[in-house]
Design an enzyme around this catalytic site. Structure first.
Site, PDB file in Angstrom:
ATOM      1  N   GLY A 106       0.794  -1.233   0.000  1.00  0.00           N
ATOM      2  CA  GLY A 106       0.000   0.000   0.000  1.00  0.00           C
ATOM      3  C   GLY A 106       0.826   1.282   0.000  1.00  0.00           C
ATOM      4  O   GLY A 106       1.913   1.357  -0.587  1.00  0.00           O
ATOM      5  N   ARG A 142       4.696  -5.959  10.293  1.00  0.00           N
ATOM      6  CA  ARG A 142       4.496  -6.855  11.444  1.00  0.00           C
ATOM      7  C   ARG A 142       4.788  -8.299  11.062  1.00  0.00           C
ATOM      8  O   ARG A 142       5.172  -9.102  11.893  1.00  0.00           O
ATOM      9  CB  ARG A 142       3.087  -6.702  12.010  1.00  0.00           C
ATOM     10  CG  ARG A 142       1.979  -6.982  11.030  1.00  0.00           C
ATOM     11  CD  ARG A 142       0.635  -6.820  11.694  1.00  0.00           C
ATOM     12  NE  ARG A 142      -0.419  -6.668  10.701  1.00  0.00           N
ATOM     13  CZ  ARG A 142      -1.683  -6.544  11.012  1.00  0.00           C
ATOM     14  NH1 ARG A 142      -2.056  -6.548  12.274  1.00  0.00           N
ATOM     15  NH2 ARG A 142      -2.598  -6.408  10.069  1.00  0.00           N
ATOM     16  N   ASN A 198       2.690   5.144   9.464  1.00  0.00           N
ATOM     17  CA  ASN A 198       1.763   4.868   8.361  1.00  0.00           C
ATOM     18  C   ASN A 198       0.817   3.696   8.637  1.00  0.00           C
ATOM     19  O   ASN A 198      -0.288   3.660   8.083  1.00  0.00           O
ATOM     20  CB  ASN A 198       2.604   4.602   7.098  1.00  0.00           C
ATOM     21  CG  ASN A 198       1.803   4.008   5.977  1.00  0.00           C
ATOM     22  OD1 ASN A 198       1.128   4.722   5.228  1.00  0.00           O
ATOM     23  ND2 ASN A 198       1.824   2.683   5.855  1.00  0.00           N
ATOM     24  N   TYR A 214     -12.355   3.939  13.472  1.00  0.00           N
ATOM     25  CA  TYR A 214     -11.335   4.523  12.592  1.00  0.00           C
ATOM     26  C   TYR A 214     -11.374   6.045  12.726  1.00  0.00           C
ATOM     27  O   TYR A 214     -10.339   6.704  12.860  1.00  0.00           O
ATOM     28  CB  TYR A 214     -11.625   4.091  11.156  1.00  0.00           C
ATOM     29  CG  TYR A 214     -10.608   4.511  10.132  1.00  0.00           C
ATOM     30  CD1 TYR A 214      -9.393   3.848  10.017  1.00  0.00           C
ATOM     31  CD2 TYR A 214     -10.867   5.557   9.247  1.00  0.00           C
ATOM     32  CE1 TYR A 214      -8.458   4.220   9.048  1.00  0.00           C
ATOM     33  CE2 TYR A 214      -9.944   5.927   8.286  1.00  0.00           C
ATOM     34  CZ  TYR A 214      -8.737   5.255   8.187  1.00  0.00           C
ATOM     35  OH  TYR A 214      -7.821   5.626   7.240  1.00  0.00           O
ATOM     36  N   LYS A 240      -8.401   8.525  14.279  1.00  0.00           N
ATOM     37  CA  LYS A 240      -7.677   9.520  13.476  1.00  0.00           C
ATOM     38  C   LYS A 240      -7.890  10.934  14.027  1.00  0.00           C
ATOM     39  O   LYS A 240      -6.979  11.767  13.961  1.00  0.00           O
ATOM     40  CB  LYS A 240      -8.097   9.428  12.007  1.00  0.00           C
ATOM     41  CG  LYS A 240      -7.760   8.082  11.331  1.00  0.00           C
ATOM     42  CD  LYS A 240      -6.262   7.806  11.190  1.00  0.00           C
ATOM     43  CE  LYS A 240      -5.982   6.649  10.232  1.00  0.00           C
ATOM     44  NZ  LYS A 240      -4.556   6.302  10.109  1.00  0.00           N
ATOM     45  N   VAL A 296      -7.235   6.355  -1.784  1.00  0.00           N
ATOM     46  CA  VAL A 296      -6.260   5.579  -2.551  1.00  0.00           C
ATOM     47  C   VAL A 296      -6.681   4.109  -2.668  1.00  0.00           C
ATOM     48  O   VAL A 296      -7.222   3.533  -1.710  1.00  0.00           O
ATOM     49  CB  VAL A 296      -4.874   5.681  -1.853  1.00  0.00           C
ATOM     50  CG1 VAL A 296      -3.809   4.995  -2.680  1.00  0.00           C
ATOM     51  CG2 VAL A 296      -4.497   7.141  -1.605  1.00  0.00           C
TER      52      VAL A 296
HETATM   53  N1  LIG Z   1      -6.152   4.124   1.266  1.00  0.00           N
HETATM   54  C1  LIG Z   1      -6.812   5.226   1.582  1.00  0.00           C
HETATM   55  O1  LIG Z   1      -7.691   5.695   0.853  1.00  0.00           O
HETATM   56  C2  LIG Z   1      -6.511   5.927   2.862  1.00  0.00           C
HETATM   57  C3  LIG Z   1      -7.246   7.089   3.172  1.00  0.00           C
HETATM   58  C4  LIG Z   1      -6.968   7.770   4.357  1.00  0.00           C
HETATM   59  C5  LIG Z   1      -5.977   7.308   5.180  1.00  0.00           C
HETATM   60  N2  LIG Z   1      -5.274   6.167   4.871  1.00  0.00           N
HETATM   61  C6  LIG Z   1      -4.234   5.731   5.812  1.00  0.00           C
HETATM   62  O2  LIG Z   1      -3.067   5.379   5.098  1.00  0.00           O
HETATM   63  C7  LIG Z   1      -2.298   4.449   5.888  1.00  0.00           C
HETATM   64  C8  LIG Z   1      -1.822   3.307   5.010  1.00  0.00           C
HETATM   65  O3  LIG Z   1      -2.946   2.562   4.596  1.00  0.00           O
HETATM   66  P1  LIG Z   1      -3.091   1.894   3.150  1.00  0.00           P
HETATM   67  O4  LIG Z   1      -4.177   2.584   2.484  1.00  0.00           O
HETATM   68  O5  LIG Z   1      -1.767   1.780   2.517  1.00  0.00           O
HETATM   69  O6  LIG Z   1      -3.651   0.438   3.577  1.00  0.00           O
HETATM   70  P2  LIG Z   1      -3.021  -1.018   3.525  1.00  0.00           P
HETATM   71  O7  LIG Z   1      -2.471  -1.332   2.172  1.00  0.00           O
HETATM   72  O8  LIG Z   1      -4.067  -1.928   4.085  1.00  0.00           O
HETATM   73  O9  LIG Z   1      -1.779  -0.935   4.525  1.00  0.00           O
HETATM   74  C9  LIG Z   1      -1.922  -0.929   5.917  1.00  0.00           C
HETATM   75  C10 LIG Z   1      -0.600  -1.353   6.505  1.00  0.00           C
HETATM   76  O10 LIG Z   1      -0.674  -1.268   7.935  1.00  0.00           O
HETATM   77  C11 LIG Z   1      -0.135  -2.474   8.450  1.00  0.00           C
HETATM   78  N3  LIG Z   1      -0.553  -2.738   9.822  1.00  0.00           N
HETATM   79  C12 LIG Z   1      -1.805  -2.919  10.312  1.00  0.00           C
HETATM   80  N4  LIG Z   1      -1.740  -3.171  11.621  1.00  0.00           N
HETATM   81  C13 LIG Z   1      -0.427  -3.133  11.982  1.00  0.00           C
HETATM   82  C14 LIG Z   1       0.280  -3.306  13.190  1.00  0.00           C
HETATM   83  N5  LIG Z   1      -0.335  -3.596  14.333  1.00  0.00           N
HETATM   84  N6  LIG Z   1       1.627  -3.157  13.181  1.00  0.00           N
HETATM   85  C15 LIG Z   1       2.284  -2.866  12.043  1.00  0.00           C
HETATM   86  N7  LIG Z   1       1.670  -2.721  10.851  1.00  0.00           N
HETATM   87  C16 LIG Z   1       0.333  -2.852  10.837  1.00  0.00           C
HETATM   88  C17 LIG Z   1      -0.590  -3.538   7.466  1.00  0.00           C
HETATM   89  O11 LIG Z   1       0.131  -4.746   7.655  1.00  0.00           O
HETATM   90  P3  LIG Z   1      -0.458  -6.191   7.172  1.00  0.00           P
HETATM   91  O12 LIG Z   1      -0.178  -6.295   5.702  1.00  0.00           O
HETATM   92  O13 LIG Z   1       0.329  -7.140   7.993  1.00  0.00           O
HETATM   93  O14 LIG Z   1      -1.929  -6.197   7.477  1.00  0.00           O
HETATM   94  C18 LIG Z   1      -0.256  -2.816   6.171  1.00  0.00           C
HETATM   95  O15 LIG Z   1       1.116  -2.925   5.892  1.00  0.00           O
HETATM   96  C19 LIG Z   1      -3.203   4.041   7.055  1.00  0.00           C
HETATM   97  O16 LIG Z   1      -2.822   4.742   8.214  1.00  0.00           O
HETATM   98  C20 LIG Z   1      -4.583   4.488   6.594  1.00  0.00           C
HETATM   99  O17 LIG Z   1      -5.443   4.766   7.671  1.00  0.00           O
HETATM  100  C21 LIG Z   1      -5.517   5.472   3.735  1.00  0.00           C
END
Ligand SMILES: NC(=O)c1ccc[n+]([C@@H]2O[C@H](COP(=O)([O-])OP(=O)(O)OC[C@H]3O[C@@H](n4cnc5c(N)ncnc54)[C@H](OP(=O)(O)O)[C@@H]3O)[C@@H](O)[C@H]2O)c1
Length: 303
Positions: A19, A40, A93, A228, A232, A259
């Site tokens: 991601g 993790r 992140n 969530y 945040k 995203v």
């Molecule tokens: N995508 C969007 O539209 C969007 C919008 C607003 C904010 N965000 C924020 O962007 C950030 C990245 O999210 P993403 O969109 O890239 O989603 P993602 O692809 O699901 O990535 C989330 C990451 O967080 C890791 N994670 C979850 N729990 C964890 C823990 N306890 N310790 C360490 N790592 C952990 C996951 O690991 P695993 O692979 O092991 O599960 C994964 O690597 C997040 O903070 C999210 O809230 C995203």
């Protein structure tokens, strides 16, 4: 003639096996930063690092990190201490959605991006998206306490950064204050002068109690992704407290945009390349740049 190379900068990115986190590591490494990609799950993390090495980015290292696990945090801090003695950039992140989702059911609804963004999907998704006490707790432990505990553990190393450390907390537009339905809570969380970490703890405790007694809406928490959202909102508030306390650092939070990743079941239209731009910009802020601010992608916005 001898050339003066700028000193190597060291960064940690959490939740970076995929991601936006993975892409953030890629962009930072491409900019010459030595990056510790953390995940993790060791296998997923090592595979991610191998991919970057294969693409020619040799300045990426792996270290295991589960932000919910105090021992894992301690081991990462020791690793940085032994290897680099200081840290210049921390990108918090890693994130969790806080809901159990029936993904097929959600896909079948075929909800338009505009409807998601306008917050109009909330009633359409209640039957396929459930908040339980456990999912809410996991979310808060990851998105709020995970960031707080890791930041505290790394602060002594961040203090040693010679040009003022950059801390980037990846938040969401769900964390914007105007979305908090309860007026008193909204004011308390926005009043940075009087806000304390203890007050934030109380708010999160109250939220979990309300999840347990099935009183989320009745007690003024957001109906859309309640855990969530509050995780945040409180992360943004924490960002401001850390920025206020550490004036020698640049501490900001960023909404990456909507995203296409696993966390939103691939409902977002943006690429990870674009989604990582805000985090990377804040990680590489020039000296004298902003601190204690909220960014919507690369633009400063209201908390
Ligand atoms: N995508 C969007 O539209 C969007 C919008 C607003 C904010 N965000 C924020 O962007 C950030 C990245 O999210 P993403 O969109 O890239 O989603 P993602 O692809 O699901 O990535 C989330 C990451 O967080 C890791 N994670 C979850 N729990 C964890 C823990 N306890 N310790 C360490 N790592 C952990 C996951 O690991 P695993 O692979 O092991 O599960 C994964 O690597 C997040 O903070 C999210 O809230 C995203």
């Amino acid at each position: 003639m001898e050339l003066n190379h700028p000193p190597t900068r060291y960064a940690v990115v959490t939740g970076a096996n995929k991601g936006i986190g993975f892409e953030t590591v890629r962009q930072l490494a491409a900019a010459g930063v030595t990056v510790v990609l953390t995940a993790r799950n060791e296998k997923r993390g090592v595979e991610a690092v191998n991919l970057l090495h294969q693409s020619g980015l040799s300045n990426v290292l792996f270290h295991q990190l589960d932000v919910q696990d105090a021992h894992s945090i301690h081991c990462l801090a020791q690793f940085i201490q032994t290897r680099f003695q200081s840290l210049d950039i921390l990108v918090n992140n890693a994130g969790a959605s806080g809901v159990h989702v029936d993904e097929d059911g959600l896909r079948a609804k075929n909800i338009d991006t505009e409807i998601w963004l306008a917050g109009k999907a909330v009633d359409m998704i209640q039957d396929v998206m459930k908040t339980t006490y456990d999912s809410a707790k996991q979310c808060i432990q990851t998105n709020y306490y995970g960031v707080k505990n890791l930041t505290e553990a790394l602060l002594p190393l961040l203090q040693r950064s010679t040009s003022g450390a950059r801390i980037v907390n990846v938040t969401s537009l769900r964390g914007e204050l105007w979305r908090v339905p309860d007026e008193r809570r909204r004011e308390e969380l926005g009043d940075v002068e009087n806000l304390t970490e203890e007050k934030i703890d109380k708010i999160l405790e109250q939220f979990l109690q309300d999840v347990q007694r099935d009183a989320i809406e009745a007690n003024g928490w957001q109906k859309m992704l309640p855990a969530y959202s509050i995780s945040k909102v409180t992360l943004n508030a924490y960002t401001r407290l850390v920025a206020k306390k550490h004036l020698n650092m640049y501490v900001n939070c960023v909404h990456p945009g909507y995203v296409d990743t696993d966390i939103n079941w691939h409902t977002g239209p943006m690429t990870v390349e674009d989604g990582a731009r805000g985090s990377v910009m804040l990680a590489l802020l020039p000296d004298g740049g902003p601190t204690g601010c909220y960014f919507d992608q690369t633009n400063v916005a209201h908390f």
